[in-house]
Write a protein that holds these residues in place. Structure first.
Motif, PDB file in Angstrom:
ATOM      1  N   GLY A   1       0.760  -1.203  -0.069  1.00 15.90           N
ATOM      2  CA  GLY A   1      -0.033   0.090   0.181  1.00 15.90           C
ATOM      3  C   GLY A   1       0.730   1.135  -0.030  1.00 15.90           C
ATOM      4  N   GLY A   2       2.134   1.059   0.072  1.00 12.87           N
ATOM      5  CA  GLY A   2       3.136   2.238  -0.028  1.00 12.87           C
ATOM      6  C   GLY A   2       2.736   3.276  -1.311  1.00 12.87           C
ATOM      7  N   ASN A   3       2.849   4.534  -1.102  1.00 15.38           N
ATOM      8  CA  ASN A   3       2.706   5.404  -2.352  1.00 15.38           C
ATOM      9  C   ASN A   3       3.946   5.939  -2.835  1.00 15.38           C
ATOM     10  N   VAL A   4       4.377   5.740  -4.034  1.00 13.32           N
ATOM     11  CA  VAL A   4       5.474   6.096  -4.560  1.00 13.32           C
ATOM     12  C   VAL A   4       5.735   7.317  -4.459  1.00 13.32           C
ATOM     13  N   ALA A   5       4.885   8.219  -4.831  1.00 12.71           N
ATOM     14  CA  ALA A   5       5.070   9.584  -4.890  1.00 12.71           C
ATOM     15  C   ALA A   5       5.160  10.264  -3.683  1.00 12.71           C
ATOM     16  N   ALA A   6       4.571   9.833  -2.665  1.00 11.05           N
ATOM     17  CA  ALA A   6       4.937  10.297  -1.224  1.00 11.05           C
ATOM     18  C   ALA A   6       6.162   9.787  -0.795  1.00 11.05           C
ATOM     19  N   GLY A   7       6.511   8.401  -1.246  1.00 12.23           N
ATOM     20  CA  GLY A   7       7.804   7.951  -0.872  1.00 12.23           C
ATOM     21  C   GLY A   7       9.107   8.847  -1.654  1.00 12.23           C
TER      22      GLY A   7
ATOM     23  N   GLU B   1       3.905   3.880   8.086  1.00 13.23           N
ATOM     24  CA  GLU B   1       3.182   4.114   6.715  1.00 13.23           C
ATOM     25  C   GLU B   1       4.071   5.038   5.646  1.00 13.23           C
ATOM     26  N   GLN B   2       4.723   5.925   6.131  1.00 20.69           N
ATOM     27  CA  GLN B   2       5.646   6.618   5.534  1.00 20.69           C
ATOM     28  C   GLN B   2       6.896   5.727   5.054  1.00 20.69           C
ATOM     29  N   LYS B   3       7.463   4.934   5.969  1.00 16.95           N
ATOM     30  CA  LYS B   3       8.500   3.906   5.681  1.00 16.95           C
ATOM     31  C   LYS B   3       8.071   3.118   4.630  1.00 16.95           C
ATOM     32  N   ALA B   4       6.620   2.570   4.577  1.00 15.87           N
ATOM     33  CA  ALA B   4       6.069   1.729   3.540  1.00 15.87           C
ATOM     34  C   ALA B   4       6.262   2.586   1.929  1.00 15.87           C
ATOM     35  N   ASP B   5       5.978   3.959   2.061  1.00 14.29           N
ATOM     36  CA  ASP B   5       5.871   4.668   0.846  1.00 14.29           C
ATOM     37  C   ASP B   5       7.481   4.715   0.517  1.00 14.29           C
ATOM     38  N   ILE B   6       8.398   4.983   1.367  1.00 12.74           N
ATOM     39  CA  ILE B   6       9.839   5.087   0.969  1.00 12.74           C
ATOM     40  C   ILE B   6      10.546   3.719   0.303  1.00 12.74           C
ATOM     41  N   ILE B   7      10.013   2.721   1.084  1.00  9.87           N
ATOM     42  CA  ILE B   7      10.598   1.305   0.484  1.00  9.87           C
ATOM     43  C   ILE B   7       9.740   0.775  -0.934  1.00  9.87           C
ATOM     44  N   ALA B   8       8.456   1.519  -1.179  1.00  2.00           N
ATOM     45  CA  ALA B   8       7.754   1.298  -2.233  1.00  2.00           C
ATOM     46  C   ALA B   8       8.656   2.199  -3.442  1.00  2.00           C
TER      47      ALA B   8
END
Lengths: 362, 543, 278
Positions: C157-163, C223-230
């Motif tokens: 569910g990570g968001n690549v743009a936010a990541g 959640e932000q970590k998931a974004d970054i990893i994505a």
């Protein structure tokens, strides 16, 4: 024109009558070259008409041109039909640009090599010699032009009538200034308007509240937000604080380990920044004092901060003293504390000038 | 009735007569068509720059149709998903659209960037050729100055163009450029403020750079290139020494048709190579850098290669700050020396070099014959010194990438650069000077004793000697060798470079003109006066 | 238009535009809960981090931790000492570093160290996944500390743009825009992210291995970590370069090399052929 040619023609050579019907076309070409002081000393067909070699080379050149046609057609087909819109991941669209470049490149290279082969292999080899007429300066011409110019100067009579020259200068000089004035006047901009070079977004407004330290999404920062050995880029909590309008304001908020923080406090006291830290937290400008890049490569064990542009290194525990590289000035420190709601605020603006150095900085 | 008959074949001729009646161009045109150009591979290096410039104009015009030179803030909603919703400048958004939402836009953008790199690279390589062969000497000093200016104007063109996308990397470069301007004593802050329209980055710099990049600088480049070519045309090209070639003539091919065909073909080849580079090699992936934000930076932030030497000099500069204790105190930051003073010195030295050399050698003559680098060891060594200096600086401009990829300490790289900058140029001078002398010596040996044959002969007294093939006929010397004079051109050094066993592919590093008469020989007779030579003709006219 | 508002609106638009990702509402709702949890966790972590925290009684170890201790006593004790208290000049104390740190160092092969140098290099791991878990469990039970969540896919569910935005502000200065890594001072370096797994990236952010700053859950939420990893795994690694061969993503330095090695060399050969005699 013809006299000139006559003049340059070597002794004992009569110009040919180019209307002589007995002359071949090449005779006329050579005569033309001779009139330009060019002697074709060697002219030799590389392939004889009708030979196998000629047919082979013709096929090669034609082949190149046909490759061009094919590649150009392929380019058009790819341009029109290949999926080109970006889609994440691996897909056909990622080959759109390479295919366009490859087909275009092949088309251009083939036409280039076709032309080159034509010129290099099919046309006769030649060696021609052209005279440079270097050194043979036309002395008469120099004299005539020089005298003409002096004569014109005399006619104008500036020497005899000096007022003309002076008044002309006096009249034209302001005109030149008029041409330059809008450009210079329009472009020039006072650098010290609102003291902008010496202040940042953290400056406490007149009678206002102290400025909070906020994150890139505008949220204020609590001490617990940064783990020990962590660092966070913070901005002034004002309108446009997180934007390039306050390009001098980005600040690095660092949570030091206990022992490092003690060392850091001692160093701060030495430079009169005794109360700039809050607890184990210290805030330094992120804008390098050397060339303005964000110096943000924080090494949490050595407490060095490296700037990736020119490799200046700052020792955070020694009040961000530059220890290596071209930077000559400490990173300015932001005095911080925590307000009654538990958020970080700037006690005041930076007490030193932020950003790259300039002449009138001190 | 007869007049009505339309003779198609005669039309071009009639049209030509009509044109000449009005403009009298026949004779000037003949002169142009007949102009003789010497041919050597190294004379084509400047053309690479010229042709890249044409490609730059073509692709650049395409880019202007889609690029928006504005710093207004917009939110990206194009098709590149990883940036959707990111606030950015209109300039960056339109550059992304050019790359992702304009069909074929990416290949054009990449071709434009590769052509720019090639333009600068070709200028440098061409300049080295001109320098090392002495082509800049009188009467061509003006063209040397124009050429040096072309490098610096090209440098500006490149930098302004590189800044236009307003991405993270170029914004960092712009930030450094503003710091460089700031570092100039007395006027720094006024200059920066005037150019950026206030404090960095302001809101106008992209529009100003745009007009400079698409109008002012290309106009200047075009003017300088025209003057450069015009002077080559007027002064005629230099040539290598060789049989039949003198300071007063040009030996080569007439411009039309063969020379012009080769040039046209070469343009297509240059264009083709740029297209291949533009399609197959990704350059400046702005979508990975993100929009420029003053607090964002990437490791390995470098400028394009032709600016890298300045980045290198900045990295190597020690932190020497000069404080001037007058009044409140003034400061000259260390940034000033490697980025303002050094380029200033380089511009001065490079443009003045022809005059410095002529003055040093008290040489007032006009030179149309080139010199082999080995024959002028001092100049060649000075050139090698300059090249070594430039290379150390350029490598230092990438020293973080080198440090990372070859696992060397970054601090060690900086120190190596500092030491290298002091040691490498003198070392290059010494080595080059010795190499030149050695090569000269070998040339003389071959001229005196002939070419080594590889045949070992045993002399009656038991010694072994290698048989040498003399280059000239015996002329009464005791050993049967006649010594030849050096004439400034390639001396054959292997048996298979002589006579019928000449190299299979000619033109690789030696003259393409076959000697009209005999091979290099002392006092080689000049070409016979015209008018006395045997009839020659094209294939068609031979009967 | 104010850029600040624009920025917020941008974030909003991004989130609204991708309903598959967490909605703004849910995020707001969770924010309060998370804040309280985070504060408690931070307080807990603070006491653990604070000096003197290791002066607690050794509670009995669980089975996995006991296995881990056995491994530790064979492979790690030389540098990190008995009970992981560290050996002066050889290895730091591991009390309180948490399972995240162990997992990162051991699973990426950095530990056990091959030799003392500026910085540990990635190597094929010495221990199996199971053994790594046991070691991590041992260190965790010894002194607590951050732990990486369960599961191999931590970018769900990570968001690549936010990541991407978070990556550029927090990571790219060291690991470079393409994730290829970069040099730090005196021989230290930020490693390439390309061989790293989701769990390793997560563990690195949590534990701040070697000179990397710590990005705790209060600073960069899970959640932000998931974004970054994505962003790292999907955009930087999986997404193919649209412009052809990427020249290693080293920026202008390899581009400059390419123009000479490819462009100039090719054209010099072309001119040699053109000017050569046929």
């Amino acid at each position: 024109m013809s006299t000139h040619t006559e003049h340059q023609a070597p002794q004992g050579r009569e110009p040919l009558d180019v209307n002589d019907p007995r002359l071949t076309r090449f005779d006329i070409v050579r005569e033309g070259a001779r009139r330009d002081d060019i002697e074709i000393v060697h002219y030799e067909p590389q392939v004889l008409p009708g030979t196998k070699a000629e047919r082979r080379l013709t096929r090669v050149v034609a082949g190149f041109f046909l490759i061009t046609g094919l590649a150009a057609t392929a380019f058009l087909a790819i341009y029109i039909w290949w999926p080109w819109q970006y889609a994440p991941g691996r897909g056909g669209d990622k080959f759109y640009t390479p295919l366009l470049g490859a087909t275009l490149g092949i088309a251009l290279l083939a036409v280039g090599f076709g032309i080159l082969t034509w010129g290099k292999k099919l046309l006769p080899k030649e060696v021609s010699i052209q005279d440079r007429h270097e050194g043979a300066v036309d002395a008469d011409g120099r004299t005539i032009t020089g005298q003409t110019m002096l004569y014109m100067a005399d006619e104008l009579g500036v020497k005899r009538r000096p007022l003309l020259g002076i008044s002309l200068l006096a009249g034209l000089a302001p005109v030149a200034a008029v041409a330059a004035a809008p450009l210079v006047g329009g472009l020039i901009s006072q650098p010290h308007k609102n003291n902008q070079m010496f202040t940042t977004g953290f400056a406490t407004p007149e009678g206002g509240q102290r400025i909070r330290l906020v994150r890139e999404d505008g949220r204020p920062v609590r001490p617990a937000d940064i783990s020990t050995g962590g660092q966070l880029t913070v901005f002034p909590g004002i309108e446009h604080g997180v934007s390039n309008r306050h390009a001098d304001s980005p600040t690095l908020l660092i949570h030091l380990r206990d022992s490092d923080a003690q060392e850091s406090r001692r160093a701060n006291e030495r430079v009169g920044h005794g109360d700039y830290m809050w607890g184990n937290y210290a805030a330094f400008s992120k804008i390098c004092t050397h060339a303005g890049c964000p110096a943000s490569l924080f090494e949490q064990q050595t407490n060095r901060l490296l700037c990736p542009c020119h490799q200046s290194q700052f020792l955070i525990t020694d009040n961000a003293r530059p220890v290596f590289g071209p930077a000559s000035r400490r990173l300015p420190q932001l005095p911080i504390e925590v307000d009654s709601e538990g958020f970080f605020v700037a006690k005041s603006d930076y007490t030193e000038t932020v950003g790259p150095d300039f002449w009138e900085r001190p | 009735m007869k007049r009505r008959k339309f003779d198609l074949a005669a039309t071009p001729g009639k049209a030509a007569v009509g044109v000449d009646d009005r403009f009298q161009v026949a004779t000037p045109l003949r002169r142009l068509l007949n102009k003789v150009f010497p041919d050597h591979w190294s004379f084509l290096l400047g053309e690479i720059a010229l042709f890249s410039f044409i490609v730059l104009l073509l692709t650049g015009v395409f880019l202007t149709f889609f690029y928006e030179p504005a710093m207004t803030e917009v939110v990206y909603d194009g098709s590149y998903a990883p940036l959707q919703g990111t606030p950015m400048s209109a300039a960056y958004a339109s550059s992304l659209d050019l790359s992702f939402d304009v069909r074929g836009g990416l290949v054009m953008r990449q071709m434009h960037h590769w052509a720019a790199l090639l333009f600068m690279a070709a200028i440098v390589v061409h300049m080295l050729r001109v320098f090392f062969t002495g082509a800049f000497r009188k009467p061509r000093e003006t063209n040397w100055i124009i050429g040096s200016l072309l490098f610096w104007v090209g440098f500006l063109a490149g930098f302004t163009g590189y800044s236009l996308p307003d991405d993270g990397l170029s914004g960092t470069g712009l930030r450094i450029a503003s710091a460089i301007m700031l570092s100039i004593p007395v006027i720094g802050s006024w200059l920066t403020s005037s150019i950026f329209g206030g404090e960095f980055p302001g809101t106008i710099i992209i529009s100003r750079f745009f007009i400079a990049h698409v109008l002012l600088i290309p106009g200047l480049l075009l003017a300088l290139i025209s003057a450069h070519l015009g002077l080559v045309f007027k002064q005629k090209h230099t040539q290598w020494p060789g049989p039949g070639r003198t300071n007063g003539n040009v030996v080569g091919e007439r411009m039309f048709p063969r020379y012009a065909l080769k040039q046209g073909g070469f343009f297509m080849v240059v264009f083709g190579v740029i297209a291949l580079l533009g399609g197959l090699f990704q350059i400046n992936p702005i979508w990975l850098f993100g929009p420029y934000e003053a607090w964002v930076v990437s490791a390995a932030s470098q400028p394009d290669w032709y600016v890298m030497f300045l980045d290198g000099s900045t990295r190597l500069m020690p932190a020497w700050q000069i404080n001037i204790p007058i009044g409140d105190g003034y400061v000259i930051p260390p940034l000033f020396w490697p980025t303002v003073v050094l380029p200033g010195i380089l511009v001065g030295l490079s443009t003045m070099y022809p005059f410095l050399e002529a003055r040093h050698l008290k040489d007032r003559k006009s030179h149309n014959l080139l010199q082999r680098p080995r024959d002028v060891p001092a100049r060649t060594a000075v050139g090698a010194m300059a090249v070594a200096f430039y290379i150390v600086l350029t490598l230092s401009g990438a020293n973080d990438v080198i440090a990372d990829k070859f696992q060397i300490s970054l601090n060690a790289m900086t120190w190596a650069g500092r030491v290298g900058l002091l040691i490498a140029p003198p070392l290059a001078y010494y080595i080059t000077y010795r190499l030149c002398l050695g090569l000269q010596q070998h040339d003389r040996e071959v001229l005196a004793h002939g070419v080594e044959t590889g045949i070992i002969r045993r002399l009656p007294d038991g010694r072994f000697v290698e048989v040498h093939q003399p280059l000239s006929a015996a002329n009464g010397h005791a050993d049967g060798h006649g010594e030849l004079d050096y004439v400034g051109w390639v001396v054959p050094k292997k048996m298979n470079r002589l006579g019928a066993l000449g190299p299979a592919v000619r033109g690789f590093f030696y003259p393409i003109e076959k000697p009209v008469e005999a091979p290099v020989s002392p006092g080689h007779p000049p070409v016979e006066p015209r008018g006395e030579r045997a009839e020659i003709g094209s294939g068609e006219t031979r009967h | 238009m104010t850029s600040d508002n624009d920025r917020r609106r941008g974030l909003l638009a991004r989130l609204r535009g991708r309903p598959a990702v967490r909605s703004r509402g849910r995020r707001r709702l969770g924010a309060a809960v998370r804040l309280i949890a985070a504060l408690m966790l931070a307080g807990g972590a603070y006491t653990v981090f604070a000096p003197g925290a290791q002066a607690q009684d050794n509670p009995p170890l669980t089975g996995a931790a006991a296995e881990g201790k056995a491994l530790f006593d064979v492979s790690c004790v030389t540098c990190h000492g008995r009970n992981a208290q560290g050996v002066e000049g050889r290895g730091p104390s591991l009390i309180g570093v948490g399972a995240a740190s162990v997992e990162f160092q051991v699973s990426s092969g950095r530990m056990p160290l091959a030799r003392q140098e500026a910085q540990a290099h990635r190597k094929p791991p010495v221990f199996t996944d199971e053994q790594t878990r046991q070691l991590a469990q041992y260190i965790q039970e010894l002194g607590g500390g951050p732990v990486v969540p369960e599961g191999d896919d931590l970018r769900d569910g990570g968001n690549v743009a936010a990541g991407g935005e978070l990556f550029r502000i927090n990571c790219s200065q060291c690991h470079a825009f393409g994730g290829g890594g970069g040099a730090l001072s005196s021989g230290k370096f930020a490693p390439s992210l390309h061989p790293a797994t989701d769990r390793q990236i997560y563990a690195a952010m949590l534990s701040g291995p070697q000179n990397m700053p710590v990005f705790g859950d209060n600073q960069i939420t899970p959640e932000q970590k998931a974004d970054i990893i994505a962003y790292i795994q999907e955009t930087l690694k999986t997404d193919q370069d649209p412009g052809g061969f990427n020249l290693g993503r080293y920026g202008p330095s390899t581009e400059g090399l390419a123009i000479f090695l490819v462009g100039i060399v090719a054209l010099v050969f072309a001119s040699l052929w053109i000017a050569g005699k046929s």
